[in-house]
Enzyme design. Structure first.
Site, PDB file in Angstrom:
ATOM      1  N   LYS A 178      -6.873  -2.463   9.560  1.00 25.85           N
ATOM      2  CA  LYS A 178      -5.527  -2.438   9.803  1.00 25.85           C
ATOM      3  C   LYS A 178      -4.953  -1.184   9.294  1.00 25.85           C
ATOM      4  O   LYS A 178      -4.748  -0.831   8.105  1.00 25.85           O
ATOM      5  CB  LYS A 178      -4.915  -3.475   8.770  1.00 25.85           C
ATOM      6  CG  LYS A 178      -3.143  -3.695   9.131  1.00 25.85           C
ATOM      7  CD  LYS A 178      -2.652  -4.337   7.851  1.00 25.85           C
ATOM      8  CE  LYS A 178      -2.116  -3.282   6.768  1.00 25.85           C
ATOM      9  NZ  LYS A 178      -1.177  -2.229   7.238  1.00 25.85           N
ATOM     10  N   GLY A 230      -5.016   2.833  -1.044  1.00 24.01           N
ATOM     11  CA  GLY A 230      -3.718   2.870  -1.135  1.00 24.01           C
ATOM     12  C   GLY A 230      -3.057   3.001  -2.562  1.00 24.01           C
ATOM     13  O   GLY A 230      -3.841   3.621  -3.457  1.00 24.01           O
ATOM     14  N   SER A 231      -1.983   2.563  -2.908  1.00 21.26           N
ATOM     15  CA  SER A 231      -1.612   2.770  -4.100  1.00 21.26           C
ATOM     16  C   SER A 231      -2.214   1.813  -5.163  1.00 21.26           C
ATOM     17  O   SER A 231      -2.734   0.841  -4.861  1.00 21.26           O
ATOM     18  CB  SER A 231       0.063   2.514  -4.077  1.00 21.26           C
ATOM     19  OG  SER A 231       0.333   0.902  -3.889  1.00 21.26           O
ATOM     20  N   THR A 232      -1.880   2.318  -6.687  1.00 22.27           N
ATOM     21  CA  THR A 232      -2.299   1.303  -7.693  1.00 22.27           C
ATOM     22  C   THR A 232      -1.698   0.033  -7.597  1.00 22.27           C
ATOM     23  O   THR A 232      -2.517  -0.911  -7.746  1.00 22.27           O
ATOM     24  CB  THR A 232      -2.401   2.168  -8.959  1.00 22.27           C
ATOM     25  OG1 THR A 232      -3.232   3.363  -9.033  1.00 22.27           O
ATOM     26  CG2 THR A 232      -2.664   1.205  -9.920  1.00 22.27           C
ATOM     27  N   GLY A 235      -3.181  -1.939  -4.880  1.00 26.06           N
ATOM     28  CA  GLY A 235      -4.724  -2.182  -5.262  1.00 26.06           C
ATOM     29  C   GLY A 235      -4.760  -3.528  -6.229  1.00 26.06           C
ATOM     30  O   GLY A 235      -5.633  -4.365  -6.179  1.00 26.06           O
ATOM     31  N   GLU A 252      -9.728   2.146  -3.531  1.00 28.78           N
ATOM     32  CA  GLU A 252      -9.553   3.571  -3.912  1.00 28.78           C
ATOM     33  C   GLU A 252      -8.136   3.756  -3.816  1.00 28.78           C
ATOM     34  O   GLU A 252      -7.414   3.733  -3.036  1.00 28.78           O
ATOM     35  CB  GLU A 252     -10.170   4.406  -2.632  1.00 28.78           C
ATOM     36  CG  GLU A 252     -10.529   5.772  -2.812  1.00 28.78           C
ATOM     37  CD  GLU A 252      -9.270   6.923  -2.505  1.00 28.78           C
ATOM     38  OE1 GLU A 252      -8.775   7.042  -3.344  1.00 28.78           O
ATOM     39  OE2 GLU A 252      -9.411   7.301  -1.292  1.00 28.78           O
ATOM     40  N   CYS A 288      -4.500  11.637  -2.855  1.00 30.00           N
ATOM     41  CA  CYS A 288      -4.613  11.023  -4.087  1.00 30.00           C
ATOM     42  C   CYS A 288      -5.288  11.989  -5.135  1.00 30.00           C
ATOM     43  O   CYS A 288      -5.193  11.716  -6.170  1.00 30.00           O
ATOM     44  CB  CYS A 288      -5.037   9.623  -3.785  1.00 30.00           C
ATOM     45  SG  CYS A 288      -6.728   9.530  -2.881  1.00 30.00           S
ATOM     46  N   GLU A 385       2.133   9.310 -10.280  1.00 29.08           N
ATOM     47  CA  GLU A 385       1.736   9.903  -8.960  1.00 29.08           C
ATOM     48  C   GLU A 385       2.773  10.324  -8.179  1.00 29.08           C
ATOM     49  O   GLU A 385       3.653   9.229  -8.110  1.00 29.08           O
ATOM     50  CB  GLU A 385       0.754   9.197  -8.231  1.00 29.08           C
ATOM     51  CG  GLU A 385       0.162   9.900  -7.068  1.00 29.08           C
ATOM     52  CD  GLU A 385      -0.832   8.985  -6.587  1.00 29.08           C
ATOM     53  OE1 GLU A 385      -1.955   9.487  -5.987  1.00 29.08           O
ATOM     54  OE2 GLU A 385      -0.659   7.594  -6.351  1.00 29.08           O
TER      55      GLU A 385
END
Length: 471
Positions: A178, A230-232, A235, A252, A288, A385
């Site tokens: 995706k 993607g973002s934390t 995640g 990741e 990242c 971030e």
């Protein structure tokens, strides 16, 4: 304008089950440049069914000898090479990645990973016999883990796609990808290459969609493993869903890495300055692992600030398709506003703007590359971030203090140490709590494991470890 009407489901072009569409805009002009069908839950079900059939077919992809799969991966790489320029152009138009940067980090990355894993599965045995302690011997057999769902971000779409697709296919796993809604046009070129390479039916599906589709795939009862970048925040949601299902997952996630400049670093050569730019500002800061916290010794603090002032002022901002551009736009208006919000937060916290600090006038989602000095590591711009061309220069007293500041972060993904003494640099680097770290430069190496610690993720991609995670 690129207008697609079909989806690539299980290796076949099919009409979508629903009527929704995704519209793609150019990050540099804001004009509509493409439209594709938005895959629905029904399309995802069809992709999973096709993938499950691959796993259960005694003569299918999952049961093929590794060398046979490797031959197909090599053909896939060849087909991607033939489309390399079109893929790079599509990426630059969609997410604003400067062409010069795309040639460095996206051009050839997919084919390189496919060929690497093709070579690896030709070399590595899928079975080994181990002498036992309680029994005479044990036979260990490595088998495909099953159906994989891969959820991708928009910032480095090809590299991050094939960090998952290449080892999954090499291991014998069918995979459903995706892509992010912002970068779907290059994904269609991947599907065309897969078809031309003869990827068998059911082995690869590419489903454009938003978060709802991603969540549906992550929790699908017939998916055996999830790979997410993607973002934390995203995640954590994926990890919670997979934990409930006891489903293997790799994550990741975000980063706020430190670039530690030691007091013996030689910063004068042009190549060092180019490497500093790449390690801190590549892809307009939308990567990242970048070292967006620059830690400088107090004895050379003014010098380091001046150096980065020169680097930012000399980095051309503009059209990502111009070979001279080094800083392009943010991927979306939302991301531009987010970055601008952090710049205002930095000012409010008392940091000094040395360069930039404003939007760029005209069309496109541009933000001026911005350098902050006199930053305390507790400030928001040093702890959160930003994902844009914003750097913070933080002073430190000695090596121990630099390590302490570098580790004072919820993240741990990348980082660098800059020094004229490799042994000293290695000693400092080995004390930083992070997944990977470079000395006098940084680039994720495909043969070595890549991933984060703390809030930067779980699991490893690349290297033999990446292959093992799909077995």
């Amino acid at each position: 304008m690129t207008d697609h009407q079909e989806l690539y489901v299980g290796g076949e072009w099919v009409r979508p089950a629903g009527q929704e569409r995704l519209t793609v805009r150019s990050a540099s002009t804001e004009a509509i440049i493409g439209s594709v069908p938005a895959a629905s839950a029904a399309d995802a079900d069809a992709a999973v069914r096709a993938a499950r059939a691959v796993c259960t077919d005694p003569g299918g992809w999952s049961a093929w000898p590794p060398a046979r799969r490797a031959d197909v991966l090599d053909r896939f790489a060849d087909e991607l090479d033939r489309r390399a320029e079109d893929i790079i152009t599509a990426i630059c138009r969609q997410n604003g990645m400067p062409l010069a940067i795309a040639r460095q980090i996206e051009a050839g990355s997919a084919a390189r990973l496919l060929r690497y894993y093709a070579r690896l599965i030709r070399e590595l045995p899928i079975e080994e016999t181990r002498p036992g302690l309680l029994v005479k011997e044990t036979l260990v057999r490595r088998r495909p883990i099953g159906v994989v769902a891969a959820i991708l971000p928009w910032n480095v779409p090809q590299t991050l796609m094939f960090a998952k697709v290449a080892p999954a296919l090499a291991a014998g796993c069918p995979i459903i990808v995706k892509p992010s809604p912002e970068t779907v046009l290059d994904a269609y070129l991947v599907a065309e290459a897969a078809e031309a390479a003869g990827i068998p039916r059911g082995v690869l599906s590419i489903l454009p969609g938003g978060r709802e589709l991603g969540a549906y795939l992550v929790s699908h009862p017939e998916v055996d493993r999830v790979a997410f970048t993607g973002s934390t925040e995203g995640g954590r949601a994926v990890a919670e869903a997979c934990a409930r299902l006891l489903r293997p997952v790799s994550l990741e996630l975000g980063g706020k890495s430190a670039a530690i400049v030691l007091d013996d670093a030689d910063l004068e050569p042009d190549e060092v300055r180019a490497d500093l730019f790449a390690a801190t500002l590549a892809n307009s800061g939308q990567v990242c692992f970048l070292g967006t916290r620059v830690l400088a010794p107090r004895s050379r603090y003014a010098e380091v600030v001046e150096l980065f002032e020169q680097i930012l002022k000399s980095a051309p901002v503009g059209d990502p398709l111009d070979e001279r551009t080094l800083i392009g736009p943010m991927v979306s208006a939302r991301q531009r506003d987010r970055v601008q919000g952090y710049i205002e937060a930095g000012r409010a916290d008392g940091a000094r703007v040395v360069v930039g600090g404003d939007r760029v006038s005209g069309p496109g989602w541009f933000v001026q590359p911005t350098l902050f000095a006199d930053v305390d590591n507790s400030a928001r711009i040093a702890q959160e971030e930003i994902f844009g061309p914003v750097l913070s220069v933080i002073p430190y007293d000695a090596d121990d203090d630099a390590v302490r500041i570098a580790n004072d972060s919820q993240y741990g993904l990348g980082g660098t140490v800059w020094s004229g003494d490799p042994e000293r640099a290695l000693a400092v680097a080995s004390r930083v709590q992070t997944g990977t770290i470079g000395i006098n430069g940084y680039a994720p190496e495909p043969t070595a494991p890549f991933g984060g610690v703390k809030a930067s993720g779980i699991g490893r991609e690349y290297g033999p470890e990446g292959l093992a995670s799909y077995q």
